[in-house]
Design a protein around this motif. Structure first.
Motif, PDB file in Angstrom:
ATOM      1  N   LEU A   1      -3.400   7.260 -42.212  1.00 31.47           N
ATOM      2  CA  LEU A   1      -2.998   6.624 -43.465  1.00 31.47           C
ATOM      3  C   LEU A   1      -2.067   5.424 -43.246  1.00 31.47           C
ATOM      4  CD1 LEU A   1      -3.025   6.739 -46.576  1.00 31.47           C
ATOM      5  CD2 LEU A   1      -1.183   8.402 -46.451  1.00 31.47           C
TER       6      LEU A   1
ATOM      7  N   ARG B   1      -3.164   1.758 -44.411  1.00 28.10           N
ATOM      8  CA  ARG B   1      -3.192   1.598 -45.860  1.00 28.10           C
ATOM      9  C   ARG B   1      -1.781   1.628 -46.440  1.00 28.10           C
ATOM     10  NH1 ARG B   1      -7.323   3.391 -43.794  1.00 28.10           N
ATOM     11  NH2 ARG B   1      -9.415   3.091 -44.572  1.00 28.10           N
ATOM     12  N   ALA B   2      -0.940   2.497 -45.897  1.00 26.05           N
ATOM     13  CA  ALA B   2       0.453   2.552 -46.350  1.00 26.05           C
ATOM     14  C   ALA B   2       1.162   1.236 -46.042  1.00 26.05           C
ATOM     15  CB  ALA B   2       1.175   3.720 -45.694  1.00 26.05           C
TER      16      ALA B   2
ATOM     17  N   GLY C   1      -0.015  -1.357 -48.544  1.00 20.48           N
ATOM     18  CA  GLY C   1       0.616  -1.109 -49.835  1.00 20.48           C
ATOM     19  C   GLY C   1       2.080  -1.517 -49.843  1.00 20.48           C
TER      20      GLY C   1
ATOM     21  N   VAL D   1      -0.967  -0.046 -57.207  1.00 18.94           N
ATOM     22  CA  VAL D   1      -1.023  -0.151 -55.743  1.00 18.94           C
ATOM     23  C   VAL D   1      -1.121   1.232 -55.115  1.00 18.94           C
ATOM     24  CG1 VAL D   1       0.289  -0.813 -53.684  1.00 18.94           C
ATOM     25  CG2 VAL D   1       0.107  -2.389 -55.609  1.00 18.94           C
ATOM     26  N   LEU D   2      -0.355   2.190 -55.599  1.00 14.86           N
ATOM     27  CA  LEU D   2      -0.419   3.551 -55.057  1.00 14.86           C
ATOM     28  C   LEU D   2      -1.792   4.181 -55.294  1.00 14.86           C
ATOM     29  CD1 LEU D   2       3.111   4.894 -56.017  1.00 14.86           C
ATOM     30  CD2 LEU D   2       2.308   4.174 -53.762  1.00 14.86           C
TER      31      LEU D   2
ATOM     32  N   VAL E   1      -4.237   2.546 -52.826  1.00 13.90           N
ATOM     33  CA  VAL E   1      -4.031   3.092 -51.481  1.00 13.90           C
ATOM     34  C   VAL E   1      -4.611   4.499 -51.398  1.00 13.90           C
ATOM     35  CG1 VAL E   1      -2.269   3.917 -49.860  1.00 13.90           C
ATOM     36  CG2 VAL E   1      -2.052   1.658 -50.898  1.00 13.90           C
TER      37      VAL E   1
ATOM     38  N   SER F   1      -8.487   4.382 -51.515  1.00 10.11           N
ATOM     39  CA  SER F   1      -9.047   3.875 -50.261  1.00 10.11           C
ATOM     40  C   SER F   1      -8.951   4.922 -49.157  1.00 10.11           C
ATOM     41  CB  SER F   1      -8.358   2.574 -49.840  1.00 10.11           C
ATOM     42  OG  SER F   1      -7.023   2.817 -49.473  1.00 10.11           O
ATOM     43  N   GLU F   2      -7.898   5.734 -49.165  1.00 10.77           N
ATOM     44  CA  GLU F   2      -7.788   6.804 -48.168  1.00 10.77           C
ATOM     45  C   GLU F   2      -8.832   7.890 -48.416  1.00 10.77           C
ATOM     46  OE1 GLU F   2      -6.558   9.142 -44.960  1.00 10.77           O
ATOM     47  OE2 GLU F   2      -6.435   7.007 -45.398  1.00 10.77           O
TER      48      GLU F   2
END
Length: 134
Positions: free
Chosen positions: A67, A70-71, A74, A117-118, A121, A124-125
């Motif tokens: 992750l 992606r984190a 973000g 945004v969260l 993310v 997408s995960e």
């Protein structure tokens, strides 16, 4: 090559025009500009960079390896938007004689962007995990 020279000439012309405008102002304006530019460098080097490094270290310790990209994306988006939103969230420049300045709920808008945004993310995960072969 000629395009590069042309772009350089235009850039130097704009820089010269900006310097001419700056030098045409009062000495107090020059001092204000120098203080503003210096404060930006100090804030970047002594506040934003250490904060970014500490946050990156914390994310590398707390977020699972899959992750992390992606984190990080973000956090880059949220960090940039937060720095840009600080003046309006703090309502700097608000004037009681002009209610049209800062006339929105900027904090609510910023929180909405954080949620979006969260969610992006997270989605997408989930999509990455579903694509991964079992």
């Amino acid at each position: 090559m000629i395009a590069r020279i042309g772009i350089a000439v235009v850039g130097v012309a704009f820089a010269a025009y900006g310097a001419w405008l700056l030098l045409a102002e009062d000495l107090a304006d020059l001092v204000d500009a120098a203080v503003w530019l210096g404060a930006g460098v100090v804030l970047h080097d002594f506040v934003l960079v250490p904060l970014t490094l500490a946050l990156g270290w914390l994310v590398s310790r707390l977020v699972p390896a899959g992750l992390r990209p992606r984190a990080a994306a973000g956090l880059v988006v949220l960090g940039t938007l937060t720095v840009l939103a600080i003046p309006v969230i703090g309502r700097f420049g608000e004037r009681p004689d002009n209610p049209t300045i800062l006339d929105r709920g900027y904090t609510a808008g910023w929180l909405l962007v954080v949620v979006v945004v969260l969610v992006v993310v997270g989605v997408s995960e989930v999509a990455r995990r579903r694509r991964r072969p079992r």
